[in-house]
Design an enzyme around this catalytic site. Sequence first.
Site, PDB file in Angstrom:
ATOM      1  N   SER A 192      -7.672   3.778   9.097  1.00  0.00           N
ATOM      2  CA  SER A 192      -8.395   3.715   7.825  1.00  0.00           C
ATOM      3  C   SER A 192      -7.656   2.809   6.839  1.00  0.00           C
ATOM      4  O   SER A 192      -8.231   1.892   6.247  1.00  0.00           O
ATOM      5  CB  SER A 192      -8.517   5.147   7.276  1.00  0.00           C
ATOM      6  N   ARG A 209     -14.935  12.326   7.164  1.00  0.00           N
ATOM      7  CA  ARG A 209     -13.688  13.051   7.495  1.00  0.00           C
ATOM      8  C   ARG A 209     -13.352  14.066   6.416  1.00  0.00           C
ATOM      9  O   ARG A 209     -12.875  15.162   6.698  1.00  0.00           O
ATOM     10  CB  ARG A 209     -12.533  12.047   7.663  1.00  0.00           C
ATOM     11  N   HIS A 222       0.855  -1.191   0.000  1.00  0.00           N
ATOM     12  CA  HIS A 222       0.000   0.000   0.000  1.00  0.00           C
ATOM     13  C   HIS A 222       0.888   1.238   0.000  1.00  0.00           C
ATOM     14  O   HIS A 222       1.835   1.329   0.785  1.00  0.00           O
ATOM     15  CB  HIS A 222      -0.897   0.022   1.245  1.00  0.00           C
ATOM     16  N   ASP A 224     -15.098   2.195   7.145  1.00  0.00           N
ATOM     17  CA  ASP A 224     -14.126   3.164   6.633  1.00  0.00           C
ATOM     18  C   ASP A 224     -14.715   3.991   5.494  1.00  0.00           C
ATOM     19  O   ASP A 224     -14.420   5.179   5.383  1.00  0.00           O
ATOM     20  CB  ASP A 224     -12.846   2.475   6.169  1.00  0.00           C
ATOM     21  N   LYS A 281      -8.562  -1.666   5.972  1.00  0.00           N
ATOM     22  CA  LYS A 281      -8.817  -2.215   4.635  1.00  0.00           C
ATOM     23  C   LYS A 281      -7.765  -3.257   4.278  1.00  0.00           C
ATOM     24  O   LYS A 281      -8.072  -4.301   3.715  1.00  0.00           O
ATOM     25  CB  LYS A 281      -8.798  -1.076   3.597  1.00  0.00           C
TER      26      LYS A 281
HETATM   27  N1  URA Z   1      -5.926   6.840   2.630  1.00  0.00           N
HETATM   28  C1  URA Z   1      -6.867   6.132   3.285  1.00  0.00           C
HETATM   29  O1  URA Z   1      -7.271   5.062   2.858  1.00  0.00           O
HETATM   30  N2  URA Z   1      -7.345   6.657   4.441  1.00  0.00           N
HETATM   31  C2  URA Z   1      -6.923   7.820   4.950  1.00  0.00           C
HETATM   32  O2  URA Z   1      -7.387   8.209   5.996  1.00  0.00           O
HETATM   33  C3  URA Z   1      -5.946   8.534   4.250  1.00  0.00           C
HETATM   34  C4  URA Z   1      -5.459   8.010   3.081  1.00  0.00           C
END
Ligand code: URA
Length: 427
Positions: A186, A171, A85, A164, A190
């Site tokens: 967050s 957010r 990621h 999320d 995932k």
């Molecule tokens: N990417 C995400 O998936 N979540 C965040 O809070 C910031 C960047």
Amino acid sequence: MAGFDAIDVIRAKRDGHRLSDDQIRWVVAAYTQGVVPDEQMSALLMALFFRGMSADELSAWTRAMIDSGERKDLSSLGRPTADKHSTGGVGDKITLPLAPLVAACGVAVPQLSGRGLGHTGGTLDKLESIPGWRADVHEEAYLRQLRDVGAVICAAGDDLAPADKKLYALRDVTGTVESIPLIASSIMSKKIAEGADALVLDVKTGSGAFMKNTDDARTLARTMVGLGAAAGVRTVALVTAMDRPLGRSAGNAVEVAEAVEVLAGGGPADVVELTLVLAREMLAGAGRDDVDPADALRDGRAMDVWRRMIAGQGGDPDAPLPRPSETHVVTAPATGTLTRLDAFSLGVAAWRLGAGRARKEDPVSAAAGVTWTAGIGERVTAGSPLLELHTDDGGRIPRALEALEGAIGVDSADRPLPLVLERIDTV
Ligand code: URA
């Protein structure tokens, strides 16, 4: 589910108290189910933003987000799995060569990706510039492709950490994105729910990154490594440079073209280097550090996987990529060494040319973007082409040029960051 009163949870956090695991589990689940409304969750997010979370609170919050959906089980694949990621950057097309490369080395790569928002591009937007390619893959086809091809890059379904999705959207409109615990939970909810055995995090730092400051990037990296380890996922983070963009292109089709160059054994040196560094980390995390990914890049195995991965999702790997109807060249302002090519400015320029979106419903242009002919540390000559702007709408060019004011430095005092600043594998 044991009930709490949302206002008590908000007051507790506002006044700096620790929330209990039960309070956290309840409030995340109740918000996901629509029992706690947006206005109360907004207040709680703002309290969390200012008060932060203890390690225990963060781990309970992340677990509650994972439990809002399904945690995938990939054990039936019968081979190790690893994912990467990136926290997002300009010209960051690394996933495109990396996923097929790691798959070509015997480790399956389940990549559930997102779309771009703001000045950083999204992997799915880039891949959608390939004629016929589809981001939506249902569960059965997803597992089949992972088994047969070894790599899949597709959109996350609604069952992956649904808390999320709701929280991130909230957010975004309440000024609570830039909080390290909220970002870490967050991303990691995932990634943990995705079910890979090993995870490599590319945490960007510099003007084009979420974390402009290296200390913040390091803190985010450590926080995420801790969450991964606590969930039983072997997790390593690299803090990498995003003061300048990666490679020689930022946009959609232009980045796919560059990824294909890398898979063909060429491509810009920084993209090749970061792809190999991340591939080695993913292979090591999955227990295959006996394999050298450079061989799979050299002998065409990674390219074979790429072609099958694209075709598996309806794409034609041989089809010409979309071309822009308008281009505009920016020349080098002086002769000397290129010392500044500001990532944020280039990202905003590509976005204004149509490569990115301002709201998540907006379409993107496949052909839009920026390419450049020299990277940091290379010689440029006054008056020769340095940047090329690509767009389908010539009216966008003046605003893109505005974004580029001050972005280029020749023999300036800028000190570029090393490509990889730090490796973090323990908290
Ligand atoms: N990417 C995400 O998936 N979540 C965040 O809070 C910031 C960047």
